[in-house]
Design an enzyme around this catalytic site. Structure first.
Site, PDB file in Angstrom:
ATOM      1  N   LYS A  37       0.865  -1.194   0.000  1.00 34.00           N
ATOM      2  CA  LYS A  37       0.000   0.000   0.000  1.00 34.00           C
ATOM      3  C   LYS A  37       0.890   1.228   0.000  1.00 34.00           C
ATOM      4  CE  LYS A  37      -4.503   0.654   0.736  1.00 34.00           C
ATOM      5  NZ  LYS A  37      -5.392  -0.434   0.504  1.00 34.00           N
TER       6      LYS A  37
HETATM    7  N1  GLU Z   1      -7.455  -0.242  -2.607  1.00 35.34           N
HETATM    8  C1  GLU Z   1      -8.228  -1.447  -2.689  1.00 35.34           C
HETATM    9  C2  GLU Z   1      -8.124  -2.226  -1.405  1.00 35.34           C
HETATM   10  O1  GLU Z   1      -7.860  -1.682  -0.368  1.00 35.34           O
HETATM   11  C3  GLU Z   1      -7.904  -2.253  -3.927  1.00 35.34           C
HETATM   12  C4  GLU Z   1      -6.510  -2.771  -4.016  1.00 35.34           C
HETATM   13  C5  GLU Z   1      -6.189  -3.423  -5.349  1.00 35.34           C
HETATM   14  O2  GLU Z   1      -7.081  -3.613  -6.154  1.00 35.34           O
HETATM   15  O3  GLU Z   1      -5.017  -3.722  -5.541  1.00 35.34           O
HETATM   16  O4  GLU Z   1      -8.393  -3.397  -1.349  1.00 35.34           O
END
Ligand code: GLU
Length: 429
Positions: A114
């Site tokens: 992230k």
């Molecule tokens: N931001 C989304 C999550 O927290 C999607 C992450 C993604 O698709 O890689 O799951």
């Protein structure tokens, strides 16, 4: 009185503390191998970048961006990029860990990461946001990549942001790599290599989890009241599908305030209003404006926190009337609140299951790009439904077999898969 800055600080610290406690709790319950516990409790790589960007007025501003790669034992790092003042190293660490558990639980060949930029994007023009995004992508360089670490949208980022990242990444590669790198990001616009259905995947998944939960408990969703915190991509699509099922949206909260109508708020009407009003709910006609503190205490059956972390705390958990909390956001319920809610018999569909439709949709997009395929919406939706049904079923089974709550069950499944991978591979050298 606590200041805004103190509140932000508390929220950020809280997320890391929260995910660690969830991890420790599940690890204790399952008797996780202590060596593997040492590996999983820490992140693999943490990247912090400062980069300058020229603003519309000609001034230069320096921004801080993050990318934390928690684990890739099961496949390339995967997870979103958020643009928000609360983004910092601890927040990215917490969110990256949640991604690892999420992809593992979903049975995907992906790890967890992230990142994001510590900004309030509402302070910048579209042209500035484009330059910020492109320069951030450039600063990340080869630390992201289609087989290494694949970003996606998160809070305050969207398909357009992903298109800028893709274009910048491609533009800085040698010509023969350019067309084979479409899967460096997911959540792209369909015209730029995105997948049908990725836009709604997270919210659709939230809705499906609520539906599976309701079926499991012999509850009919028709006429059931639901409230939603955050009416972004997740909140909107979850509401869209719940309304179609006959449930009634009675209250919404966002950064601009809280609105309520016991007779129901029309989802499409609110969405159209927001499109014309800076994506905010304030001023929406035909509703009662209520105090933000009164929001979670409203009478309802389903509560969907779909905004930021640590929104449900010991301060408001006691007043929650919902039968079920469906975590559209990552980490919206802190540990104290969770214990209070579970004691009162309130069900919590945990984030790593409830909002996993998003990353499952991302996985489908990544696969299509990698294989040179284009799937129809029906195909994506059917595959997503199948995957989520399986995940949900696994969580219910472990929950009943081990007599644990839904979150602990989900964590146990996710951690067990990683434990097995480490056991089989061993530790280099
Ligand atoms: N931001 C989304 C999550 O927290 C999607 C992450 C993604 O698709 O890689 O799951």
């Amino acid at each position: 009185m606590i200041t805004k800055e103190e509140k932000r600080q508390k929220q950020k610290q809280g997320m890391l503390e929260n995910v660690m406690r969830q991890f420790n709790n599940a690890s204790d319950r399952m008797g996780l191998d202590p060596d593997i516990r040492k590996i999983l409790r820490i992140t693999n790589n943490e990247l912090l970048v400062h980069f300058p960007v020229k603003m519309d007025n000609g001034n230069v501003e320096v921004f801080t961006g993050y990318r934390v790669q928690h684990n890739n034992a099961l496949g390339p790092y995967k997870g979103g990029l958020r643009y928000h003042p609360t983004v910092d190293l601890d927040a990215a660490r917490a969110l990256a860990m949640w991604m690892t558990w999420k992809t593992s639980l979903a049975g995907l060949p992906l790890g967890g990461a992230k990142g994001g930029i510590q900004i309030d994007p509402s302070h910048y023009s579209t042209a500035e946001l484009e330059r910020i995004t492109r320069r951030f992508t450039f600063a990340l360089g080869d630390n992201i990549g289609p087989e290494l670490d694949i970003p996606a949208p998160d809070v305050n980022t969207n398909a357009q942001t992903m298109a800028w990242i893709l274009d910048t990444y491609m533009s800085t590669k040698s010509p023969n790599e350019r067309s084979t790198n479409l899967h460096v990001v997911t959540g792209k616009p369909v015209g730029a290599g995105g997948s049908e259905g990725r836009d709604r995947a997270t919210g659709y998944g939230v809705y499906l989890c609520i539906k599976f939960w309701a079926e499991h408990n012999n509850i009919n969703l028709k006429g059931r009241k639901f409230i939603v915190q955050g009416f972004g991509n997740v909140g909107y699509w979850a509401s869209f599908f719940l309304e179609k099922e006959g449930a009634v949206l009675t209250a919404v909260q966002d950064v601009s305030g809280s609105i309520f109508n016991s007779g129901g708020i029309e989802v499409e009407k609110l969405e159209r209003y927001m499109a014309r009003h800076d994506r905010k709910i304030a001023g929406f006609p035909g509703v009662e404006v209520i105090d933000n503190d009164a929001f979670f205490a409203l009478d309802c059956d389903i509560c969907i926190p779909a905004a930021l972390g640590n929104q449900i705390t010991e301060k408001n958990a006691g007043a929650i009337k919902a039968l079920v909390i469906a975590e559209g956001a990552n980490g919206p319920t802190d540990i104290q609140a969770e214990n209070m809610l579970l004691d009162r018999g309130v069900a919590i569909i945990p984030d790593i299951l409830c909002n996993s439709g998003g990353v499952i949709g991302s996985y489908f997009e990544w696969l299509q790009n990698r294989n040179g395929e284009i799937w129809q919406l029906e195909e994506v939706t059917a595959k997503l439904r199948k995957k989520l049904r399986e995940s949900f079923g696994r969580v219910m089974k472990v929950m009943e077999e081990r007599n644990v709550d839904m979150r602990t069950a989900a964590f146990i499944i996710a951690i067990e898969r990683l434990e097995q991978a480490y056991r089989q591979r061993g530790i280099f050298p």
